[in-house]
Each structure stands twice: as C-alpha cells, then as structure tokens.
Motif scaffolding. Structure first.
Motif, PDB file in Angstrom:
ATOM      1  N   GLU A  65       0.190  -1.200   0.245  1.00 52.17           N
ATOM      2  CA  GLU A  65      -0.384  -0.211  -0.257  1.00 52.17           C
ATOM      3  C   GLU A  65       0.589   1.347   0.524  1.00 52.17           C
ATOM      4  O   GLU A  65       0.305   2.262  -0.403  1.00 52.17           O
ATOM      5  N   LYS A  66       2.299   1.280   0.495  1.00 49.14           N
ATOM      6  CA  LYS A  66       2.725   2.153   0.884  1.00 49.14           C
ATOM      7  C   LYS A  66       3.697   2.885  -0.542  1.00 49.14           C
ATOM      8  O   LYS A  66       3.631   3.638  -0.784  1.00 49.14           O
ATOM      9  N   ASP A  67       3.830   1.556  -0.821  1.00 49.25           N
ATOM     10  CA  ASP A  67       5.005   1.369  -2.326  1.00 49.25           C
ATOM     11  C   ASP A  67       4.489   1.924  -3.482  1.00 49.25           C
ATOM     12  O   ASP A  67       5.040   2.853  -4.548  1.00 49.25           O
ATOM     13  N   LYS A  68       2.666   1.638  -3.457  1.00 48.11           N
ATOM     14  CA  LYS A  68       2.096   2.113  -5.178  1.00 48.11           C
ATOM     15  C   LYS A  68       0.981   3.182  -3.941  1.00 48.11           C
ATOM     16  O   LYS A  68       0.293   3.491  -5.101  1.00 48.11           O
ATOM     17  N   GLY A  69       0.940   3.069  -3.287  1.00 46.60           N
ATOM     18  CA  GLY A  69       0.139   4.230  -2.897  1.00 46.60           C
ATOM     19  C   GLY A  69      -1.260   3.804  -3.039  1.00 46.60           C
ATOM     20  O   GLY A  69      -1.949   4.559  -3.792  1.00 46.60           O
ATOM     21  N   ILE A  70      -1.806   2.622  -2.697  1.00 46.62           N
ATOM     22  CA  ILE A  70      -2.651   1.936  -3.454  1.00 46.62           C
ATOM     23  C   ILE A  70      -3.560   1.522  -2.372  1.00 46.62           C
ATOM     24  O   ILE A  70      -2.914   1.341  -1.400  1.00 46.62           O
ATOM     25  N   GLU A  71      -4.602   1.326  -2.160  1.00 43.82           N
ATOM     26  CA  GLU A  71      -5.604   0.267  -1.093  1.00 43.82           C
ATOM     27  C   GLU A  71      -5.740  -1.088  -2.096  1.00 43.82           C
ATOM     28  O   GLU A  71      -6.350  -1.430  -2.295  1.00 43.82           O
ATOM     29  N   VAL A  72      -4.877  -1.726  -1.023  1.00 40.98           N
ATOM     30  CA  VAL A  72      -5.050  -2.971  -2.147  1.00 40.98           C
ATOM     31  C   VAL A  72      -6.685  -3.929  -1.296  1.00 40.98           C
ATOM     32  O   VAL A  72      -7.080  -3.452   0.237  1.00 40.98           O
ATOM     33  N   ASP A  73      -6.841  -4.752  -2.513  1.00 38.32           N
ATOM     34  CA  ASP A  73      -8.287  -5.443  -2.005  1.00 38.32           C
ATOM     35  C   ASP A  73      -8.471  -6.830  -1.746  1.00 38.32           C
ATOM     36  O   ASP A  73      -6.802  -7.151  -1.352  1.00 38.32           O
ATOM     37  N   ASP A  74      -9.068  -7.187  -1.429  1.00 34.83           N
ATOM     38  CA  ASP A  74      -9.049  -9.005  -1.035  1.00 34.83           C
ATOM     39  C   ASP A  74      -8.822 -10.127  -1.517  1.00 34.83           C
ATOM     40  O   ASP A  74      -7.240 -10.782  -1.031  1.00 34.83           O
ATOM     41  N   GLU A  75      -8.766  -9.821  -3.156  1.00 31.94           N
ATOM     42  CA  GLU A  75      -8.106 -10.271  -3.956  1.00 31.94           C
ATOM     43  C   GLU A  75      -6.258 -10.470  -4.502  1.00 31.94           C
ATOM     44  O   GLU A  75      -6.013 -11.234  -3.605  1.00 31.94           O
ATOM     45  N   GLN A  76      -5.599  -8.966  -3.731  1.00 31.20           N
ATOM     46  CA  GLN A  76      -4.685  -8.813  -3.700  1.00 31.20           C
ATOM     47  C   GLN A  76      -3.740  -9.171  -2.370  1.00 31.20           C
ATOM     48  O   GLN A  76      -2.482 -10.060  -2.854  1.00 31.20           O
ATOM     49  N   ILE A  77      -4.155  -9.091  -1.052  1.00 31.21           N
ATOM     50  CA  ILE A  77      -4.295 -10.011  -0.044  1.00 31.21           C
ATOM     51  C   ILE A  77      -3.980 -11.494  -0.206  1.00 31.21           C
ATOM     52  O   ILE A  77      -3.165 -12.083  -0.041  1.00 31.21           O
TER      53      ILE A  77
END
Length: 146
Positions: A36-48
């Motif tokens: 999340e910090k590196d890419k500046g995004i909010e990860v979703d369940d699929e990414q987790i």
C-alpha cells in the motif's frame, strides 16, 4: 473484508498469547502495508490472497531445506505457519480439478502444441488464481499439450 479479519485474528492471537499465529498474521499485515505504501493504493481481498499465496509458497519451498539440515524445530514452526496461512486462502483445487479447467482453456484457445504453453499458462493462472500453485498448473499444461 479480509483486512479486518486479519486485524481481528491478530487481536485474538494476542489475547490467546499464540506467538506463532500472532507473528504470521503480523507478517501478512506488514506485507499488505508495504504494498500500500510503495504503490500508494488500497489493496483489495484478491491482492491480499495473492500476498498470502506467495508467503505460503515461500514456506513450502523452505521446508525441504529445513528437513535437509535436520532442523525439526523450524520444520514444525514452518508447518504451523503454513496451516495458519492456508486458513486465508481459497480451497485448494485437486490435480483432477485443475486438469478439467486447463482442458477447457486449451479447447477455448485452440492450443495444440507445447509452443502455446505461455498463453495457456497465463489464461489458466487468471482463471484459477490462488486456488492452486503455478507449479501444479505448469505440470498439468505440459502433460496436456504434449
């Protein structure tokens, strides 16, 4: 959402003083926060789930080394961590189920030779996701395309 479940499970593990479970969940949460910090995004369940699958694969790969070096303590810890990680992964498909899916993909694409393995692998990974590992998919594709 999976992120909240991880947080609640972490709190529960801390209350129960279950050190391995607490550390494993913290490791997952740290990997999520790093992305999340590196890419500046909010990860979703699929990414987790993808993150957990990668960590699970690391544990499976390391187990052989631990066994070879006679570190029974690390083998046991590794197996506990794998069991915890697998709780968050989707049900793993059997080889037969993977074969069925890959056969359908081969028919849809019209693949006839091993030269088209890359396309079949890519489509298979997209469809199957974290329900099985890439090694199993690769073995099935090779078997079916020969």
């Amino acid at each position: 959402m999976l992120k909240e479940k991880l947080l609640n499970d972490l709190k529960e593990a801390m209350k129960d003083k279950n050190l391995i479970r607490k550390n494993t969940i913290q490791m997952i949460r740290a990997a999520v926060l790093q992305i999340e910090k590196d890419k500046g995004i909010e990860v979703d369940d699929e990414q987790i789930v993808d993150i957990i699958a990668k960590e699970s694969k690391k544990r499976k790969d390391a187990e052989a080394d631990f066994v070879k070096s006679g570190r029974e303590d690390l083998v046991n810890q590794n197996r506990e961590e794998l069991a915890i990680l697998s709780e968050y992964l989707p049900k793993q498909l059997s080889v037969e189920e993977v074969e069925k899916i890959v056969k359908e993909i081969i028919e849809d694409i019209g693949a006839t030779s091993i030269k088209e393995m890359g396309v079949v692998m890519k489509t298979s990974k997209e469809k199957i996701g974290a329900a099985t590992d890439g090694k199993t998919i690769s073995e099935v594709v090779k078997k079916l395309l020969v």
